[in-house]
Design an enzyme around this catalytic site. Sequence first.
Site: not given
Length: 476
Positions: A218, A220, A225, A394, A396, A401
């Site tokens: 899952h 991403k 470089d 979507h 996450k 603080d």
Amino acid sequence: MDWPLVTGVIYLLNTLFAIVVIFFERRNPTATLAWLMVLFFLPLVGFVLYLFLGQNYTRQRLFTLKEKDDATLRSIFEEQHRRFLESQHRFSNPEAERYRDVILALLRRNRAFLTEGNRVEIYTDGSELFDALFAAIRDACHHIHLEYFIVNNDELGREVVHVLAAKAAEGLEVRLLFDALGTRAGGGSRAAFRELTDAGGRIGVFFPSVYRINYRNHRKIAVIDGRIGFIGGFNIGDEYLGRGPLGYWRDTAVKITGQAVKMLQLRFFLDWNFTTGEYLRADPVYFPDPEGGGTTAVQIVSGGPDTRWNPVKEGYLKLINAARESVYLQTPYFIPDDSISDALLLAALSGVDVRLMIPCKPDHPFVYWATLSFAADLLDAGVRVYTYDNGFIHAKTVVVDGKAGSVGSANWDVRSFRLNFEANAFFYDAAVGEELKRRFIEDLALSTELTPERYGRRSRRIRFKESISRLFSPLG
């Protein structure tokens, strides 16, 4: 068809599955009881669900090789790890010093090495993110490494493949790693990447067993470089630009320059080697000295079914427990275990301003109704819950603080914590924290608060959906 015989076979198989669940798998008791109820009270449904979602007994066999590869490559950084623990190192910014116990917990349990002096840019809009990613790809000089759960065979997906193919034709090393199930669902197949492979690029297909819903990659991640890295919640597809049925897509990703890019590169190496067997070596050309100029301390934290612990969840817990003023979190899927729920409840009861933002509409109905139910459980303790109304959220993310937090691929649910391979960037820096907090507050103007009164007015139909969805939520 001899239906009594078929029914008898199914009951026999369910009994065998139940024995496996109880005696051979190390599930938590709640999940075990949920599986036993499904197998015995819904025999046919239980049989099908177990084929797709269960079978944890294969886990050790599937990922023994991955554990060995991870240990081998991570040994490159073991000396840094040892020196850090022995030297009582003083951090370069006050936020890292303030959250030293969070850093050390993730370092010891996950070898999530702390890097300092990073520059972090936040992206919450798909068009801006992909503009930045395309610009980095076009400017690449040596290699391009991309790893995504979904690469759709649509306009954006084909544009990414075309740009990568052009760079491969120039002689650059181009590697694209994607999950078989996630990408297959978006219409992708090996044929969709032929332009890239014909130009000399390489593709890796993670866990080709598409009939298995568990153990998916899952993550991403993009590394250009060895100097520029991206990590977050965006996959590659038109819906991430707001062109899908859910409307505007609100997500979060970060672009990183600095030492943390080496950790993203390492994560890609581990996953690429496991998937393809190519076994990339840690040549210095893939790990160049970074450009300076940043102030952010970053840890790249990864977790999955090949790890004994739940590193991302543990990082989330440490951040919540460290909060003194506020905890702002966004997730499309909120199906917490007791430890997460208790941490949020205790923070709110202790006077911390705890706010949770979830979608106002489902992309996966069962998950959505379970999310709504679990979020509502927090209301009586003073947690403020919001549904994002401007399309679909979507992201996450969590920020505490306004000084530390996390952005990545891991949702706040059992699938991300135990069943999928995930990767998050944990950051310690007031500038980044305040920016993430500011964007959360801006989203409040596009959201509706889920008050106890509003939740109490939901229909009987929704109550039924919540009950059924919540019943199945521990399965996995």
